[in-house]
Motif scaffolding. Structure first.
Motif, PDB file in Angstrom:
ATOM      1  N   VAL A 213      -4.356  -8.059 -17.940  1.00  0.00           N
ATOM      2  CA  VAL A 213      -4.411  -6.895 -17.055  1.00  0.00           C
ATOM      3  C   VAL A 213      -3.029  -6.663 -16.483  1.00  0.00           C
ATOM      4  N   ARG A 214      -2.600  -5.387 -16.462  1.00  0.00           N
ATOM      5  CA  ARG A 214      -1.287  -5.071 -15.903  1.00  0.00           C
ATOM      6  C   ARG A 214      -1.344  -5.025 -14.371  1.00  0.00           C
ATOM      7  N   ILE A 215      -2.319  -4.306 -13.817  1.00  0.00           N
ATOM      8  CA  ILE A 215      -2.533  -4.285 -12.367  1.00  0.00           C
ATOM      9  C   ILE A 215      -4.009  -4.585 -12.118  1.00  0.00           C
ATOM     10  N   GLU A 216      -4.271  -5.670 -11.394  1.00  0.00           N
ATOM     11  CA  GLU A 216      -5.634  -6.088 -11.101  1.00  0.00           C
ATOM     12  C   GLU A 216      -6.055  -5.540  -9.740  1.00  0.00           C
ATOM     13  N   ARG A 217      -7.365  -5.389  -9.562  1.00  0.00           N
ATOM     14  CA  ARG A 217      -7.916  -4.973  -8.275  1.00  0.00           C
ATOM     15  C   ARG A 217      -7.658  -6.041  -7.217  1.00  0.00           C
ATOM     16  N   ASP A 218      -7.569  -5.612  -5.947  1.00  0.00           N
ATOM     17  CA  ASP A 218      -7.408  -6.574  -4.854  1.00  0.00           C
ATOM     18  C   ASP A 218      -8.725  -7.231  -4.476  1.00  0.00           C
ATOM     19  N   SER A 219      -9.841  -6.557  -4.773  1.00  0.00           N
ATOM     20  CA  SER A 219     -11.154  -7.102  -4.448  1.00  0.00           C
ATOM     21  C   SER A 219     -12.181  -6.452  -5.371  1.00  0.00           C
ATOM     22  N   THR A 220     -13.416  -6.947  -5.320  1.00  0.00           N
ATOM     23  CA  THR A 220     -14.454  -6.405  -6.186  1.00  0.00           C
ATOM     24  C   THR A 220     -14.806  -4.968  -5.826  1.00  0.00           C
ATOM     25  N   SER A 221     -14.508  -4.549  -4.604  1.00  0.00           N
ATOM     26  CA  SER A 221     -14.804  -3.174  -4.194  1.00  0.00           C
ATOM     27  C   SER A 221     -13.596  -2.263  -4.354  1.00  0.00           C
ATOM     28  N   ASP A 222     -12.523  -2.786  -4.898  1.00  0.00           N
ATOM     29  CA  ASP A 222     -11.272  -2.041  -5.004  1.00  0.00           C
ATOM     30  C   ASP A 222     -11.169  -1.375  -6.373  1.00  0.00           C
ATOM     31  N   GLN A 223     -10.257  -0.399  -6.481  1.00  0.00           N
ATOM     32  CA  GLN A 223      -9.958   0.261  -7.744  1.00  0.00           C
ATOM     33  C   GLN A 223      -8.448   0.475  -7.830  1.00  0.00           C
ATOM     34  N   VAL A 224      -7.888   0.340  -9.031  1.00  0.00           N
ATOM     35  CA  VAL A 224      -6.494   0.719  -9.272  1.00  0.00           C
ATOM     36  C   VAL A 224      -6.480   1.596 -10.521  1.00  0.00           C
ATOM     37  N   CYS A 225      -5.711   2.683 -10.466  1.00  0.00           N
ATOM     38  CA  CYS A 225      -5.811   3.680 -11.520  1.00  0.00           C
ATOM     39  C   CYS A 225      -4.585   4.587 -11.523  1.00  0.00           C
ATOM     40  N   TYR A 226      -4.558   5.523 -12.469  1.00  0.00           N
ATOM     41  CA  TYR A 226      -3.524   6.550 -12.615  1.00  0.00           C
ATOM     42  C   TYR A 226      -2.108   5.969 -12.643  1.00  0.00           C
ATOM     43  N   PRO A 227      -1.771   5.168 -13.676  1.00  0.00           N
ATOM     44  CA  PRO A 227      -0.418   4.584 -13.756  1.00  0.00           C
ATOM     45  C   PRO A 227       0.637   5.632 -14.094  1.00  0.00           C
ATOM     46  N   ASP A 228       1.814   5.494 -13.495  1.00  0.00           N
ATOM     47  CA  ASP A 228       2.974   6.354 -13.747  1.00  0.00           C
ATOM     48  C   ASP A 228       4.188   5.439 -13.757  1.00  0.00           C
ATOM     49  N   VAL A 229       4.868   5.307 -14.909  1.00  0.00           N
ATOM     50  CA  VAL A 229       5.898   4.279 -15.086  1.00  0.00           C
ATOM     51  C   VAL A 229       7.261   4.918 -15.315  1.00  0.00           C
ATOM     52  N   ILE A 230       8.314   4.385 -14.649  1.00  0.00           N
ATOM     53  CA  ILE A 230       9.693   4.809 -14.869  1.00  0.00           C
ATOM     54  C   ILE A 230      10.543   3.579 -15.128  1.00  0.00           C
ATOM     55  N   ARG A 231      11.677   3.777 -15.807  1.00  0.00           N
ATOM     56  CA  ARG A 231      12.651   2.701 -16.010  1.00  0.00           C
ATOM     57  C   ARG A 231      13.704   2.770 -14.925  1.00  0.00           C
ATOM     58  N   LEU A 232      14.102   1.623 -14.417  1.00  0.00           N
ATOM     59  CA  LEU A 232      15.141   1.538 -13.398  1.00  0.00           C
ATOM     60  C   LEU A 232      16.489   1.259 -14.054  1.00  0.00           C
ATOM     61  N   SER A 233      17.555   1.346 -13.252  1.00  0.00           N
ATOM     62  CA  SER A 233      18.911   1.246 -13.800  1.00  0.00           C
ATOM     63  C   SER A 233      19.192  -0.105 -14.445  1.00  0.00           C
ATOM     64  N   ASP A 234      18.518  -1.165 -13.986  1.00  0.00           N
ATOM     65  CA  ASP A 234      18.761  -2.497 -14.548  1.00  0.00           C
ATOM     66  C   ASP A 234      17.857  -2.802 -15.736  1.00  0.00           C
ATOM     67  N   GLY A 235      17.122  -1.788 -16.227  1.00  0.00           N
ATOM     68  CA  GLY A 235      16.248  -1.977 -17.370  1.00  0.00           C
ATOM     69  C   GLY A 235      14.850  -2.419 -17.019  1.00  0.00           C
ATOM     70  N   SER A 236      14.582  -2.701 -15.747  1.00  0.00           N
ATOM     71  CA  SER A 236      13.237  -3.094 -15.336  1.00  0.00           C
ATOM     72  C   SER A 236      12.353  -1.855 -15.160  1.00  0.00           C
ATOM     73  N   TYR A 237      11.124  -2.076 -14.731  1.00  0.00           N
ATOM     74  CA  TYR A 237      10.140  -1.010 -14.641  1.00  0.00           C
ATOM     75  C   TYR A 237       9.600  -0.905 -13.212  1.00  0.00           C
ATOM     76  N   ARG A 238       9.261   0.307 -12.818  1.00  0.00           N
ATOM     77  CA  ARG A 238       8.476   0.510 -11.595  1.00  0.00           C
ATOM     78  C   ARG A 238       7.266   1.357 -11.964  1.00  0.00           C
ATOM     79  N   MET A 239       6.098   0.886 -11.574  1.00  0.00           N
ATOM     80  CA  MET A 239       4.867   1.633 -11.797  1.00  0.00           C
ATOM     81  C   MET A 239       4.347   2.157 -10.466  1.00  0.00           C
TER      82      MET A 239
END
Length: 661
Positions: A213-239
């Motif tokens: 899993v790339r991003i896991e829920r914080d709890s069983t009642s939680d949801q994570v969704c709608y990813p939007d990814v960019i590359r940063l200047s050092d080659g890493s990623y921010r979602m």
């Protein structure tokens, strides 16, 4: 209820349940992003009278095009709009993609568009259909961004550990190795427990889900969704992603797979149009600032809104005030002022982050300074010629002199070597742009010198150090004073002229300068390259198209394949081929179609008189029995029938005289 619209309603209910979920862990507001006033895309059109949401923005000539999901109360479609500034948008007429077609798609949403190397576009989108599975990630292509053709098959479907129920909202990025990664959110069957997952593809069409899993829920009642990814200047990623309750959060990753959630909230719900807020996509603007387009819901309608993240190098004029000197930089809000040294809320005290005048000289090759949206970075130019020579002699000092035949940029670069007893550690560049720099060992950060030479300028490069390799990179032609020295080519030390050139950057040096690259303008031609049928000496061995053959024809059945030979870039006719013939009943595949004696029949028996012919079928080279035949019988007198099928009727009555009573 109509099945089609009942299914669409079900899909809408699932989305609304996700978007309207109440967060058990509200986050505090963050000042990192600033919401822009107004609405980017409002409801009210023919196809988006109810909702306009879940968008993706691409840069086009003269501005931007936004693809978004429109809902008119019954059907979800993909629409578009254009803008010159990214703020004021004009809806394009018509529909980009409508439901229907393969997989019985009843609703489509969540467009994500990438530009292909060919200059055309590919759109990934979510399709909802009846049956199971009923969620797919599909795709379509377009040459102009307006007229789209759906591609057959699905890109991704349900069935994994965490997405047995649904797959949603594709977000595709191209990786450094030319492959692709898709981020999406999925849920298990019978659950709305959304997690952010990923898949990879080499061609953008066939996708393989990545484990975990790339991003896991914080709890069983939680949801994570709608990813939007960019590359940063050092080659890493921010979602950027959304969480239950409608706040937009973020996470970072060095490899795009293991993501660490960042504290705080990037965009908080609670504005006029966004009692809930959901990430869509983020773009970097020319001045280094960023704009995020996101979906806002006010309890009645979804609209597309925006927020900005300013460049780390703003000026007062960009914020409504006068211009601070380049030595000043103020954080926080800007205010208008009349004096030049007080353009912010207080006197500027922090140092303005100015771009470097030149790139750090540890870079091999020419560099230019560019703003990547977060910091000033050095980016390589590809159009440089590399002059290189290798010194392995016993003397400590070596000098080489060059003349620039035209004006342009030059860099002198050292690959540090080992300390030679009795020698020094410096490289000296003499001339109008002279400089001395230290080269002691691989840990030395100062291993190069870049400058711009004028036409006719003479400069010398001297060293009193035993180095591995001395490079002189140039965007202009140089004339060297020494004709030969040792250089390294593909890991082997060979004797070449000092001016050895590798104009096509394939790692092989031109014949004209003593190398063995027979075509220094084509990177596909060099020693060791694969010879192809093109009337070129691809492998630089002095022969063209040598030894190139290919099979032709068929080896199926009675056929025998032949051979084509390449000559002067053209394949010959097929020599030695034995082709197909008409299929006969002989137990052989005469027509070379993979079947033997197929469809072969013939008539048998007689059709004379009372007889009827039958049919024989060939099998394994032999004709079978006569099926359906009516054979001759004993002639019956006085029935007007040729019973024995000899062509005569009632021939047994011949010679009999009938006497009337």
């Amino acid at each position: 209820m109509n099945k089609k619209y009942g299914l669409i309603k079900l899909g809408m209910v699932l989305m609304l349940l996700l978007m309207l979920a109440i967060s058990a862990y509200p986050a505090s507001a963050s000042e990192e992003w600033t919401k822009e006033s107004g609405i980017r895309i409002d409801v009210g059109g023919t196809y988006d009278s109810n909702y306009a949401y879940i968008s993706d923005v691409v840069k086009i000539s003269g501005g931007y095009r936004m693809y978004y999901t429109g809902y008119d109360g019954s059907t979800l479609r993909i629409l578009s709009a254009t803008s010159s500034d990214g703020v004021s948008w004009t809806k394009d007429s018509g529909v980009r993609l409508s439901p229907g077609g393969e997989f019985n798609v009843d609703a489509i949403a969540s467009p994500d568009v990438i530009k292909l190397d060919s200059g055309s576009y590919r759109m990934y989108y979510m399709g909802v259909a009846g049956g199971a599975p009923n969620h797919y990630i599909l795709s379509a292509t377009s040459s102009d961004g307006l007229t789209w053709t759906k591609e057959s098959g699905y890109r991704l479907t349900t069935g994994g550990t965490y997405d047995s129920g649904q797959v949603h909202n594709p977000e595709v990025i191209k990786l450094d190795d030319g492959t692709y990664r898709m981020y999406y959110f999925g849920s298990e069957s019978g659950s709305s427990a959304y997690r952010i997952l990923s898949a990879t593809s080499s061609d953008g069409l066939t996708w393989t889900k990545e484990s975990g899993v790339r991003i896991e829920r914080d709890s069983t009642s939680d949801q994570v969704c709608y990813p939007d990814v960019i590359r940063l200047s050092d080659g890493s990623y921010r979602m950027y992603y959304s969480k239950s309750g409608g706040n937009i959060l973020s996470a970072t990753s060095s490899d795009g797979l293991t993501l660490t959630k960042e504290s705080g909230t990037r965009i908080s719900k609670g504005g006029t149009y966004d009692s809930t807020a959901y990430a869509s996509n983020t773009i970097t603007l020319d001045d280094g600032s960023k704009r995020m387009y996101y979906s806002g819901y006010d309890g009645g309608y979804y609209r597309i809104l925006s927020a900005t993240l300013p460049s780390p190098n703003p000026t007062c004029s960009s914020q409504g005030g006068d211009v601070c000197p380049n030595t000043e930089y103020c954080s926080g809000a800007f205010i208008a002022a009349s004096d030049s040294d007080r353009c912010c809320q207080s006197t500027c005290t922090q140092t303005y982050k100015s771009p470097p005048s030149t790139c750090p000289e540890t870079y091999v090759g020419y560099q230019k300074v560019v703003w990547d949206g977060t910091d000033w970075v050095c980016s390589s130019y590809p159009d440089w010629v590399k002059y290189m020579y290798m010194y392995t002699g016993a003397e400590c000092t070596v000098t080489r002199t060059f003349t620039a035949l035209e004006s342009g940029d030059i860099m002198v670069q050292i690959e540090p070597g080992v300390d030679k007893s009795g020698c020094g550690y410096a490289v000296v560049v003499s001339g109008p742009h002279g400089r001395t720099f230290n080269t002691r060992g691989p840990s030395s950060p100062d291993t190069g010198h870049a400058f711009t030479a004028s036409a006719g300028e003479v400069f010398s490069v001297s060293t009193d150090y035993e180095f591995d390799a001395l490079y002189v990179w140039s965007k202009v032609q140089l004339e060297a004073s020494v004709s030969h020295s040792l250089i390294k080519q593909n890991g082997t030390f060979v004797g070449f002229p000092l001016g050895a050139q590798d104009a096509d950057l394939d790692g092989y040096y031109a014949l004209s300068s003593g190398g063995d690259d027979c075509n220094d303008a084509d990177a596909s031609i060099h020693p060791g390259a694969t010879e192809t049928c093109n009337n070129k000496d691809d492998d630089c061995d002095g022969s063209t198209d040598e030894g190139l053959t290919q099979s032709c024809g068929s080896d199926v059945g009675a056929c025998v394949a032949g051979t084509k030979t390449c000559s002067s870039g053209v394949w010959s006719s097929c020599a030695g081929e034995v082709g197909s013939t008409t299929e006969t009943c002989n137990g052989i595949d005469d027509d070379c179609d993979g079947s033997t004696d197929e469809g072969l029949t013939q008539s048998c028996g007689s059709d004379v008189g009372a007889c009827a012919s039958g049919t024989q079928t060939c099998s394994a080279g032999s004709w079978g029995s006569c099926v359906g035949e009516v054979k001759p019988t004993t002639e019956v007198c006085d029935n007007s029938i040729d019973d024995d099928c000899d062509g005569q009727i009632d021939e047994c009555l011949k010679g009999t005289t009938t006497v009337a009573p």
